[in-house]
Design a protein around this motif. Structure first.
Motif, short mmCIF file in Angstrom:
data_model
loop_
_atom_site.label_atom_id
_atom_site.label_comp_id
_atom_site.label_asym_id
_atom_site.label_seq_id
_atom_site.Cartn_x
_atom_site.Cartn_y
_atom_site.Cartn_z
N MET A 174 53.24 28.85 74.40
CA MET A 174 52.77 28.86 73.02
C MET A 174 51.30 29.31 72.98
O MET A 174 50.51 28.90 73.82
CB MET A 174 52.89 27.44 72.44
N ALA A 175 50.99 30.15 72.01
CA ALA A 175 49.61 30.65 71.91
C ALA A 175 48.67 29.51 71.54
O ALA A 175 49.02 28.65 70.75
CB ALA A 175 49.54 31.76 70.86
N ARG A 176 47.51 29.51 72.15
CA ARG A 176 46.52 28.48 71.81
C ARG A 176 45.25 29.17 71.37
O ARG A 176 44.87 30.18 71.92
CB ARG A 176 46.18 27.66 73.06
N ARG A 177 44.60 28.61 70.37
CA ARG A 177 43.35 29.23 69.98
C ARG A 177 42.21 28.63 70.79
O ARG A 177 42.32 27.55 71.37
CB ARG A 177 43.11 29.09 68.49
N LYS A 178 41.12 29.39 70.79
CA LYS A 178 40.02 29.01 71.66
C LYS A 178 39.10 28.00 70.96
O LYS A 178 38.63 28.24 69.86
CB LYS A 178 39.22 30.27 72.00
N LYS A 179 38.92 26.87 71.65
CA LYS A 179 38.00 25.86 71.12
C LYS A 179 36.58 26.26 71.53
O LYS A 179 36.31 26.49 72.70
CB LYS A 179 38.36 24.50 71.71
N ILE A 180 35.71 26.35 70.54
CA ILE A 180 34.32 26.75 70.83
C ILE A 180 33.47 25.52 71.09
O ILE A 180 32.57 25.53 71.93
CB ILE A 180 33.72 27.54 69.62
N TYR A 181 33.75 24.45 70.34
CA TYR A 181 32.88 23.27 70.42
C TYR A 181 33.63 22.09 69.83
O TYR A 181 34.33 22.23 68.83
CB TYR A 181 31.60 23.53 69.60
N GLU A 182 33.50 20.92 70.45
CA GLU A 182 34.07 19.72 69.83
C GLU A 182 32.96 18.69 69.66
O GLU A 182 32.31 18.28 70.62
CB GLU A 182 35.23 19.15 70.66
N GLY A 183 32.73 18.28 68.43
CA GLY A 183 31.73 17.25 68.15
C GLY A 183 32.42 15.94 67.84
O GLY A 183 33.61 15.78 68.08
N LYS A 184 31.64 15.00 67.29
CA LYS A 184 32.20 13.67 67.05
C LYS A 184 33.19 13.66 65.89
O LYS A 184 34.18 12.96 65.93
CB LYS A 184 31.04 12.68 66.78
N ALA A 185 32.93 14.48 64.88
CA ALA A 185 33.80 14.46 63.69
C ALA A 185 34.48 15.78 63.40
O ALA A 185 35.32 15.86 62.50
CB ALA A 185 32.99 14.03 62.46
N LYS A 186 34.12 16.84 64.15
CA LYS A 186 34.69 18.15 63.86
C LYS A 186 34.93 18.95 65.14
O LYS A 186 34.31 18.68 66.16
CB LYS A 186 33.74 18.96 62.96
N ILE A 187 35.84 19.92 65.01
CA ILE A 187 36.07 20.87 66.11
C ILE A 187 35.85 22.27 65.55
O ILE A 187 36.24 22.54 64.40
CB ILE A 187 37.51 20.77 66.66
N LEU A 188 35.23 23.13 66.33
CA LEU A 188 35.09 24.53 65.93
C LEU A 188 35.99 25.39 66.83
O LEU A 188 35.93 25.27 68.06
CB LEU A 188 33.64 24.99 66.08
N TYR A 189 36.83 26.19 66.19
CA TYR A 189 37.70 27.12 66.91
C TYR A 189 37.25 28.55 66.61
O TYR A 189 36.64 28.81 65.55
CB TYR A 189 39.15 26.97 66.45
#
Ligand code: C5P
Length: 253
Positions: free
Chosen positions: A1-16
C-alpha cells in the motif's frame, strides 16, 4: 500500500508531504499535552474541532489581508498548507495577565495590561520553550531585526482581528501564541502566520462568566475539553448548533 511521507510529527499535529511541491498536509491529532508534555491525554474529537477552528481563523485573517500558510481544508482532520521555513520562535501576545506571565510577575490572572505585550520563546521542547529577549534572537540569528519588526506588526494585526472576532461572540481573548514562517518569492521573503490558531494556543474566557474555553480546561482539570472547544465553534457558527459534545467523528460541511 502506498504511504505518504511524514515530514514532521509534533505533539498535536503531523505534517505530511503535500500533493504539489511547496505544499504540506497538516493533520490534527486528538492528543493534548501540557507542561512540556509531562501531562498527556487523547481527547476524542479535539483534532476535528481544531482543524475547523484554525481554518476559520486563518481564512478570516486572509480576508482582512493578513497572510497565512493556509490553503484549504481537505477533510475533517487535514488541511493543505504552504510549506514555509518556520522561524524557531513562539510569538505570544497578551492582552490580560494570565498563565506564565501572571506567575512570573505575581499578577492576578485577568488583570488588564496597559497595552498588548508581545514576548518570544525559543521553540525547543528539550529546554521547555524558554522565554528569550530580542537581543538573543538577533545575536543567535534566529531572526533579524527586520524580521522582528515585521513579526511584531503581524502579531498585533492578528491580535486585533482575533480580539474582535472573539468579542463578537462574547469571548475575551486573554492571550495567544502564533508561529511565523518565511516564504521565498525569488530573492524576497514574505512572513506568514503558520502552524495553527485554535483554543490549544489561545486563552479564551467567556466575557460574562469568565468560564475558560481553552486548553487551560485540560491543563487545570476544569472539565471536558471538547465541550469547551465545541462551545467556541458553536458560537462562531462553524459547528452545527446542537453539537455540544463530540464522541466520534462527525461529518461536518
Ligand atoms: O503559558 P503561557 O502563559 O506563557 O501561555 C501564553 C499563551 O501561549 C497561552 O494562550 C498558551 O496557550 C499559548 N502557548 C502555546 N504553546 C506554548 C506555550 C504557550 O500555545 N508552547
Amino acid at each position: 500500500m502506498a504511504r505518504r511521507k511524514k515530514i514532521y510529527e509534533g505533539k498535536a499535529k503531523i505534517l505530511y508531504e503535500g500533493p504539489e511541491p511547496g505544499t504540506l498536509v497538516q493533520y490534527f491529532k486528538d492528543d493534548a499535552t501540557a507542561f512540556n508534555a509531562e501531562k498527556h491525554a487523547v481527547i476524542e474529537g479535539k483534532g476535528v474541532l481544531n482543524n475547523r477552528l484554525s481554518e476559520f481563523f486563518m481564512t478570516g485573517l486572509a480576508q482582512v489581508g493578513i497572510p497565512t500558510h493556509f490553503l484549504r481544508r481537505l477533510n475533517m482532520r487535514e488541511q493543505l498548507v504552504r510549506q514555509v521555513e518556520i522561524i524557531p520562535l513562539e510569538i505570544i501576545v497578551r492582552n490580560f495577565a494570565a498563565g506564565s506571565m501572571a506567575k512570573r510577575l505575581g499578577m492576578e490572572e485577568g488583570a488588564a495590561l496597559p497595552q498588548p505585550i508581545i514576548e518570544f520563546s525559543l521553540k525547543d521542547d528539550k529546554l521547555g520553550d524558554p522565554l528569550v529577549p530580542e537581543e538573543y534572537i538577533i545575536a543567535f540569528q534566529w531572526a533579524s531585526q527586520q524580521d522582528l519588526d515585521d513579526i511584531v506588526r503581524l502579531a498585533l494585526r492578528v491580535n486585533d482581528f482575533m480580539s474582535g472576532a472573539m468579542y463578537g461572540v462574547g469571548i475575551k481573548l486573554v492571550d495567544f501564541k502564533i508561529e511565523v514562517g518565511r516564504i521565498w518569492d525569488g530573492d524576497f521573503q514574505r512572513l506568514v502566520v503558520a502552524d495553527e490558531i485554535s483554543p490549544d494556543s489561545c486563552r479564551l474566557w467567556d466575557l460574562q462568566s469568565g468560564e475558560k474555553l481553552d486548553k487551560d480546561v485540560f491543563r487545570r482539570d476544569l472539565g471536558n475539553l471538547t465541550d469547551a472547544y465545541a462551545e467556541v465553534a458553536r458560537r462562531l457558527g462553524v459547528m452545527p448548533t446542537n453539537a455540544t459534545h463530540i464522541t466520534k467523528p462527525t461529518l461536518i460541511n
